[in-house]
Design a protein around this motif. Structure first.
Motif, PDB file in Angstrom:
ATOM      1  N   SER A  84       0.871  -1.445  -0.182  1.00 44.47           N
ATOM      2  CA  SER A  84       0.069   0.034  -0.161  1.00 44.47           C
ATOM      3  C   SER A  84       0.863   1.240   0.027  1.00 44.47           C
ATOM      4  CB  SER A  84      -0.932   0.078   1.352  1.00 44.47           C
ATOM      5  OG  SER A  84      -1.646   1.310   1.278  1.00 44.47           O
ATOM      6  N   SER A 132       0.115   3.997   0.881  1.00 38.55           N
ATOM      7  CA  SER A 132      -0.204   4.966   2.131  1.00 38.55           C
ATOM      8  C   SER A 132       0.514   4.297   3.366  1.00 38.55           C
ATOM      9  CB  SER A 132      -1.855   4.853   2.427  1.00 38.55           C
ATOM     10  OG  SER A 132      -2.226   3.607   2.775  1.00 38.55           O
ATOM     11  N   GLN A 183     -10.028   0.942 -13.635  1.00 41.79           N
ATOM     12  CA  GLN A 183      -8.838   0.897 -12.793  1.00 41.79           C
ATOM     13  C   GLN A 183      -8.700  -0.585 -12.415  1.00 41.79           C
ATOM     14  OE1 GLN A 183      -8.452   4.110  -9.957  1.00 41.79           O
ATOM     15  NE2 GLN A 183      -7.736   5.484 -11.558  1.00 41.79           N
ATOM     16  N   TYR A 241      -9.152  -4.283  -8.189  1.00 43.66           N
ATOM     17  CA  TYR A 241      -9.152  -2.701  -8.153  1.00 43.66           C
ATOM     18  C   TYR A 241      -8.216  -1.989  -7.403  1.00 43.66           C
ATOM     19  CZ  TYR A 241     -11.602  -2.156  -3.925  1.00 43.66           C
ATOM     20  OH  TYR A 241     -12.182  -2.363  -2.465  1.00 43.66           O
ATOM     21  N   ILE A 242      -7.933  -0.797  -8.050  1.00 46.02           N
ATOM     22  CA  ILE A 242      -7.012   0.071  -7.238  1.00 46.02           C
ATOM     23  C   ILE A 242      -7.888   1.077  -6.243  1.00 46.02           C
ATOM     24  CG2 ILE A 242      -5.285   1.855  -7.525  1.00 46.02           C
ATOM     25  CD1 ILE A 242      -4.885   0.952 -10.589  1.00 46.02           C
ATOM     26  N   ASP A 243      -7.578   0.475  -5.029  1.00 52.20           N
ATOM     27  CA  ASP A 243      -8.034   1.389  -4.006  1.00 52.20           C
ATOM     28  C   ASP A 243      -7.694   3.090  -3.815  1.00 52.20           C
ATOM     29  OD1 ASP A 243     -10.151   1.384  -1.733  1.00 52.20           O
ATOM     30  OD2 ASP A 243      -8.392   1.566  -0.579  1.00 52.20           O
ATOM     31  N   GLU A 244      -8.556   3.728  -4.104  1.00 51.26           N
ATOM     32  CA  GLU A 244      -7.895   5.178  -3.863  1.00 51.26           C
ATOM     33  C   GLU A 244      -7.662   5.521  -2.694  1.00 51.26           C
ATOM     34  OE1 GLU A 244     -10.847   7.550  -5.872  1.00 51.26           O
ATOM     35  OE2 GLU A 244     -10.614   6.602  -7.957  1.00 51.26           O
ATOM     36  N   LEU A 245      -8.318   5.038  -1.585  1.00 54.18           N
ATOM     37  CA  LEU A 245      -7.811   5.518  -0.279  1.00 54.18           C
ATOM     38  C   LEU A 245      -6.395   5.108   0.140  1.00 54.18           C
ATOM     39  CD1 LEU A 245      -9.036   6.962   2.442  1.00 54.18           C
ATOM     40  CD2 LEU A 245     -10.097   4.865   2.950  1.00 54.18           C
ATOM     41  N   ALA A 286      -4.395   3.302  -1.840  1.00 55.07           N
ATOM     42  CA  ALA A 286      -3.500   2.829  -2.946  1.00 55.07           C
ATOM     43  C   ALA A 286      -2.737   1.502  -3.140  1.00 55.07           C
ATOM     44  CB  ALA A 286      -2.268   4.005  -2.946  1.00 55.07           C
TER      45      ALA A 286
END
Length: 223
Positions: free
Chosen positions: A107, A109, A186, A201-205, A207
């Motif tokens: 991740s 983040s 994505q 999928y690419i989690d935007e929260l 990453a």
């Protein structure tokens, strides 16, 4: 090739002398014609295409994959390197990516960044998406992920690989053989040799790459 050669071919198109459309009643018909509609008596030119060997580059190791990055090509070998070569056959040594020195994380983040120290590790399948500005990758040990970069140049010091955490089903996770990228939604789809697939999928929260759904072919489609 398996012996480490990248062979360039130039496409030469031998265009007909006449116009694109023509009919059998024309005084000056095309030199090469193919009839596609006998009722309307329209004919189209049959274009001749020749492939002429233009250049050869020797990498020196077994090539596993080759993708188009636009101005350059990215070539993966079985020694753990991702080479950047130009379309004229020159090697950009300063842009070579080494899997052993690449930074990995689950991740973006998270502050946890690690290296994978496996001498025999290499990329066995790669796929590029210019809209995602990422390279989907499957390693020889079954690890899968997405290589991203801050810029479109994919300079080694700016690249990082988001890896997928191992699933509970180790059998499926270790059989990934191909990957496809969808820039609109994505998504990354990983196919397996046993007929199954995992879509992430690419989690935007965070990453990170999160499992979206699984694909299971029936026995009618996959013996």
């Amino acid at each position: 090739t398996e012996k480490g050669y990248v062979i360039y071919y130039k496409v030469v198109i031998d265009k007909p002398k006449g116009s694109f459309f023509g009919s059998i009643s024309d005084e000056d018909p095309c030199e090469y014609l193919i009839r596609v509609n006998t009722e309307a008596q329209f004919e189209f030119p049959l274009v001749r295409i020749k492939l002429i060997q233009d250049n050869v580059l020797h990498i020196g190791s077994n090539i596993q994959g080759l993708i188009n990055l636009g101005p350059d090509l990215l070539v993966a070998d079985d020694k753990g390197f991702l080479y950047r070569i130009s379309w004229d056959g020159s090697l950009h040594q300063q842009l070579t990516l080494s899997i052993s020195t690449l930074s990995y994380t689950t991740s973006l983040s998270s502050n946890r960044v690690f290296k994978i120290h496996k001498p025999d590790l290499y990329a066995k399948y790669i796929e590029f998406s210019p809209l995602l500005n990422g390279i989907g990758i499957i390693f020889s040990d079954g690890t899968s992920g997405l290589i991203i970069c801050e810029t479109s140049k994919f300079e080694p010091q700016q690249c990082q690989c988001i890896v997928i955490q191992p699933s509970n089903d180790e059998k499926i996770w270790k059989t990934h053989c191909c990957v496809a990228l969808n820039a609109i939604y994505q998504l990354l789809a990983f196919g397996s040799t046993n007929g199954q697939g995992l879509v992430y999928y690419i989690d935007e929260l965070t990453a990170s790459l999160q499992l979206a759904f699984k694909i299971q072919l029936s026995v009618e489609n996959f013996p």
